[in-house]
Scaffold this active site. Structure first.
Site, PDB file in Angstrom:
ATOM      1  N   TRP A 190       0.844  -1.188   0.000  1.00  0.00           N
ATOM      2  CA  TRP A 190       0.000   0.000   0.000  1.00  0.00           C
ATOM      3  C   TRP A 190       0.894   1.259   0.000  1.00  0.00           C
ATOM      4  O   TRP A 190       1.895   1.322   0.712  1.00  0.00           O
ATOM      5  CB  TRP A 190      -0.921  -0.004   1.229  1.00  0.00           C
ATOM      6  CG  TRP A 190      -1.692   1.280   1.320  1.00  0.00           C
ATOM      7  CD1 TRP A 190      -2.788   1.628   0.589  1.00  0.00           C
ATOM      8  CD2 TRP A 190      -1.394   2.395   2.169  1.00  0.00           C
ATOM      9  NE1 TRP A 190      -3.191   2.906   0.917  1.00  0.00           N
ATOM     10  CE2 TRP A 190      -2.350   3.400   1.891  1.00  0.00           C
ATOM     11  CE3 TRP A 190      -0.405   2.648   3.120  1.00  0.00           C
ATOM     12  CZ2 TRP A 190      -2.364   4.634   2.540  1.00  0.00           C
ATOM     13  CZ3 TRP A 190      -0.408   3.882   3.768  1.00  0.00           C
ATOM     14  CH2 TRP A 190      -1.388   4.852   3.481  1.00  0.00           C
ATOM     15  N   ASP A 357     -15.774  12.511  -2.226  1.00  0.00           N
ATOM     16  CA  ASP A 357     -15.219  11.218  -1.814  1.00  0.00           C
ATOM     17  C   ASP A 357     -16.041  10.634  -0.663  1.00  0.00           C
ATOM     18  O   ASP A 357     -17.226  10.953  -0.472  1.00  0.00           O
ATOM     19  CB  ASP A 357     -13.728  11.403  -1.474  1.00  0.00           C
ATOM     20  CG  ASP A 357     -12.896  10.174  -1.779  1.00  0.00           C
ATOM     21  OD1 ASP A 357     -12.947   9.228  -0.971  1.00  0.00           O
ATOM     22  OD2 ASP A 357     -12.209  10.134  -2.808  1.00  0.00           O
ATOM     23  N   ASP A 358     -15.427   9.810   0.130  1.00  0.00           N
ATOM     24  CA  ASP A 358     -16.073   9.047   1.197  1.00  0.00           C
ATOM     25  C   ASP A 358     -16.784   9.974   2.205  1.00  0.00           C
ATOM     26  O   ASP A 358     -16.327  11.094   2.456  1.00  0.00           O
ATOM     27  CB  ASP A 358     -14.958   8.270   1.917  1.00  0.00           C
ATOM     28  CG  ASP A 358     -15.477   7.166   2.800  1.00  0.00           C
ATOM     29  OD1 ASP A 358     -16.700   7.065   2.961  1.00  0.00           O
ATOM     30  OD2 ASP A 358     -14.647   6.416   3.339  1.00  0.00           O
ATOM     31  N   ASP A 469     -14.337   2.149  -5.186  1.00  0.00           N
ATOM     32  CA  ASP A 469     -13.240   1.796  -4.282  1.00  0.00           C
ATOM     33  C   ASP A 469     -13.414   0.380  -3.725  1.00  0.00           C
ATOM     34  O   ASP A 469     -14.515  -0.189  -3.746  1.00  0.00           O
ATOM     35  CB  ASP A 469     -13.201   2.821  -3.133  1.00  0.00           C
ATOM     36  CG  ASP A 469     -11.791   3.040  -2.600  1.00  0.00           C
ATOM     37  OD1 ASP A 469     -10.927   2.179  -2.825  1.00  0.00           O
ATOM     38  OD2 ASP A 469     -11.575   4.077  -1.943  1.00  0.00           O
ATOM     39  N   ASN A 471     -11.537  -1.453  -0.325  1.00  0.00           N
ATOM     40  CA  ASN A 471     -10.491  -1.116   0.632  1.00  0.00           C
ATOM     41  C   ASN A 471     -10.044  -2.204   1.596  1.00  0.00           C
ATOM     42  O   ASN A 471      -9.603  -1.895   2.706  1.00  0.00           O
ATOM     43  CB  ASN A 471     -10.926   0.109   1.438  1.00  0.00           C
ATOM     44  CG  ASN A 471     -10.639   1.389   0.670  1.00  0.00           C
ATOM     45  OD1 ASN A 471      -9.602   1.502   0.035  1.00  0.00           O
ATOM     46  ND2 ASN A 471     -11.550   2.331   0.714  1.00  0.00           N
ATOM     47  N   ASP A 539      -2.562   5.734  -3.151  1.00  0.00           N
ATOM     48  CA  ASP A 539      -2.922   6.725  -2.133  1.00  0.00           C
ATOM     49  C   ASP A 539      -1.731   7.620  -1.819  1.00  0.00           C
ATOM     50  O   ASP A 539      -1.882   8.617  -1.110  1.00  0.00           O
ATOM     51  CB  ASP A 539      -3.374   6.017  -0.850  1.00  0.00           C
ATOM     52  CG  ASP A 539      -4.837   5.598  -0.924  1.00  0.00           C
ATOM     53  OD1 ASP A 539      -5.549   6.095  -1.812  1.00  0.00           O
ATOM     54  OD2 ASP A 539      -5.256   4.764  -0.103  1.00  0.00           O
TER      55      ASP A 539
END
Ligand code: GLA
Length: 718
Positions: A190, A357-358, A469, A471, A539
């Site tokens: 990541w 976004d989120d 997405d 995750n 990210d």
């Protein structure tokens, strides 16, 4: 004609633009003779391997270049196809049965695959191999493209025996001659995805794999063998990639004669498939790309192919919008007023898309709840998405929205209603990651629920972009809906379900731009690019780290597939401070955007942002669709990097200094792919040079007085 069969020698010769791939039927066996630089048709049989009689410890089979290596007659290497027969053994004796050559290319049912628009754009060869004892029938498919230099391969397996057969391994294999090779692959984790790793091929077995249920951050489904002397601009490259988004494995298996088999396919750690009489299993497609002209040659072939034969739809060839995403600007802490303030300045400097976004749904104010409850939170956004999107649209921006449809939070209405809809093993802990569980996309009712709930949101407001997405990875990755003997099918069934969901939703909303994401680039593969033409690359938006990530990613994935954003400093992943212009210059290497609150920039940086937007608008066709050359490798020595884009007229060169060095010598960066005698002019830097001078003397790059400086040159051919 690209596919030739010589009846008298029983030789198949597949000719791409610059490669030949040759097989022969010998004593019923399907043998691989050659893959590499294109050679003329006919009269090469005398050069191929001499029959070897074998010694007591190694049968002839162990030295024969089987097209599909299996457990039979003493083949001791890595098997490409492995089954458990009804009798419990795993012997598979494949013998040539028949073949067909046809124009065009058919899709693979339920799976993404490369495609052509007209039957004249490709030719396909299907070879049937049969095991006379068990009744297993294997169809090998090979497609050669008229305009693109890639070979697409896949394998269909049919059980014609009376017994249940369990498929244990399905890999695409290709054998190269004994020689000196180095392995090249993309390793990471990541926030540091796809770092290019290159090292001498070991004697033995080298393996990379993902059993995460996604292609993953750790190992990308890409593997290449190169010669030690291969560089960016010269030498042989033999590369493979998977058109698949789930767990995979890839091997380089070096036999006793030092001839390596390269393989890629489903990961047998987390896969098996029960086949009853009459059942058919389609294995995912693998792409093989040979380049005689180095790693840039590989990238040119793969970029063109992925852009045109993998990606589809409305956005395939269109310039990608400059976006502004609120994630690192606000995280979960936003309301309409805050968002509109960020968007307004974005619109003013020329952005084209605002992405929320989120955190817009359920009661999600942190990452501990509400995944699955795709209902707008009107406390944060009064009037809902429609009201917000209309205001965004009035500013001249399109509206984009984040989803994580494959997941469920234990604290959600969806989980309370359907606790068995997540992947899990009864009686065991449901291991959470980022406080969430994974929905079982292998189940039709789960697929339908996702399709309807996402469609409902997209129909409720003018949404022009979706960030899709995913995750976390699979831990107890098993479906509660499958019986014990089929549990190992769970992961592959999940991926097939995901593809059905994506196929349905992207077809329903054809003009919506879909960008995939998985904690950044945890599912960056040709399977997912078939549905969503771009992926959030990582990210990690720190400019110095991003140079490496984008550099590695560019080995096979085109710049039009990479999302690349300018973010704030100190960087949220590394704490590093890099100059604003360098963050812009790095983000121009992909689909450009911002992920910060522009209101917090000083006037100088805001002007720089404006200039970058104007430059991207002017040059993005060249950067997103042109030929890309890596000029200087940040994984070597001082970490400096350079790359170049060109459409034949405009040439853009980006140079990134890593750390300034005292008393450093002047440097030149040698450009590539220009016309020797043509004259190129960069007006901003007042330079007029011939292509030959730029390629052989090189472009002098300034001495750096500070760390992480960068320069962009734009030449026009006269
Ligand atoms: C993932 C993505 C980020 C952001 C967050 C939101 O980590 O990679 O870009 O969307 O999720 O939770």
């Amino acid at each position: 004609m690209q596919i030739h069969f010589n009846e008298s020698t029983q030789v198949f010769h597949l000719q791409g633009k610059s490669f030949s791939y040759i097989m022969q039927v010998k004593d019923g066996l399907m043998l691989h003779l050659y893959w590499g630089r294109k050679i003329p048709l006919g009269h090469h049989e005398a050069l191929h391997f001499l029959p070897w009689e074998g010694a007591s410890f190694d049968s002839a089979h162990s030295r024969w270049p089987l097209e599909v290596p299996t457990q039979e007659k003493g083949f001791f290497g890595q098997q490409a196809l492995r089954v458990k027969n009804g009798g419990g053994d795993d012997v598979v004796s494949l013998r040539y049965k028949t073949h067909r050559i046809m124009d065009g290319k058919k899709g693979l049912p339920g799976l993404p695959s490369s495609y052509v628009e007209k039957d004249t754009d490709a030719q396909t060869l299907e070879i049937d191999l049969e095991d006379h004892v068990s009744g297993l029938l294997v169809t090998l498919r090979y497609t050669v493209f008229a305009e693109y230099d890639v070979l697409a391969r896949s394998m269909l397996i049919q059980n014609h025996s009376a017994d249940t057969v369990t498929l244990l391994d399905a890999q695409t294999a290709v054998r190269l001659p004994a020689d000196n090779y180095e392995i090249l692959h993309l390793k990471g984790g990541w926030a540091r995805e796809r770092h290019a790793k290159r090292f001498a091929m070991p004697e033995g077995n080298f393996a990379i794999k993902s059993r995460r249920g996604a292609s993953g951050h750790e190992n990308n489904p890409f593997l290449a063998l190169v010669h030690p002397e291969t560089t960016e601009s010269m030498g042989d490259v033999y590369a493979m990639t998977h058109v698949y988004s789930g767990s995979f494995s890839a091997f380089v298996d070096v036999g006793i004669d030092r001839a390596p088999y390269m393989m890629m396919g489903l990961c047998s750690d987390v896969f098996s498939w029960q086949m009853q009489n009459g059942d058919v299993f389609q294995a995912p497609e693998t792409l093989l790309c040979y380049a005689p002209d180095g790693l840039n040659g590989l990238s040119h072939r793969m970029h063109a192919f992925v852009r045109r034969c993998i990606c589809r739809g409305y956005w395939r060839d269109r310039p990608r919008p400059i976006l502004l995403n609120n994630w690192e600007a606000t995280y979960f802490d936003f309301n309409t007023e805050k968002l509109l303030k960020i968007a307004a300045l974005g619109a003013q400097i020329g952005c084209e898309l605002f992405v929320l976004d989120d955190g817009w749904f359920g009661k999600r104010n942190s990452d501990n709840c509400s995944l699955g409850d795709w209902v707008v939170n009107e406390d944060k956004l009064p009037g809902g998405l429609k009201a917000l999107a209309e205001k965004i649209n009035e500013m001249g921006l399109k509206m984009g929205l984040w989803f994580e449809p494959e997941m469920v939070s234990p604290d959600s209405d969806l989980y309370r209603a359907h606790p068995d809809w997540c992947l899990h093993v009864d009686g065991r802990e449901r291991t959470q990651a980022r406080q969430q569980l994974i929905l079982d996309l292998g189940r039709k009712e789960v697929q339908d629920h996702i399709i309807e709930s996402i469609s409902h949101v997209l129909e409720s407001a003018p949404i022009g972009y979706v960030k899709w997405d995913m995750n976390r990875n699979m831990m107890e990755g098993f479906s509660a809906a499958l019986p014990a003997q089929r549990k190992m099918e769970s992961q592959h069934r999940y991926i097939l379900g995901l593809y059905r969901v994506l196929e349905t939703i992207t077809a329903r909303f054809p003009e919506v731009l879909f960008e995939s994401c998985s904690g950044g680039g945890g599912r960056f593969d040709c399977g997912i690019l078939h549905y969503m033409p771009q992926t959030w690359t990582s990210d990690d938006t720190d400019a110095a780290e991003r140079v490496k990530i984008q550099y590695g990613t560019s080995l096979i994935y085109p710049c039009s597939s990479m999302g690349a954003h300018v973010s704030a400093v100190p960087n949220h992943q590394t704490g590093r401070i890099t100059p604003f212009h360098t963050r812009c210059n790095v983000a121009m290497g992909g689909n450009f955007g911002f992920e910060l609150d522009l209101n917090k920039l000083n006037e100088e940086d805001l002007q720089c942002a404006r200039n970058a937007v104007a430059m991207v608008k002017k040059l993005r066709t060249v950067m997103q669709q042109g030929d890309y050359y890596r000029l200087q490798n940040p994984f070597l020595s001082d970490g400096d990097a350079a790359w170049q884009f060109t459409d034949g007229r405009t040439v853009i060169v980006c140079f990134y200094r890593n750390q300034a060095q005292p008393n450093a010598s002047p440097r030149q960066v040698k450009l590539q792919g220009l016309e020797e005698d043509a004259v190129y002019v960069d007006t901003a830097h007042q330079m007029t040079c011939t292509g030959g001078a730029l390629m052989h003397i090189g472009l002098p790059v300034p001495y750096a007085w500070k760390d992480y400086d960068s320069w962009v040159y734009v030449f026009e051919k006269q």
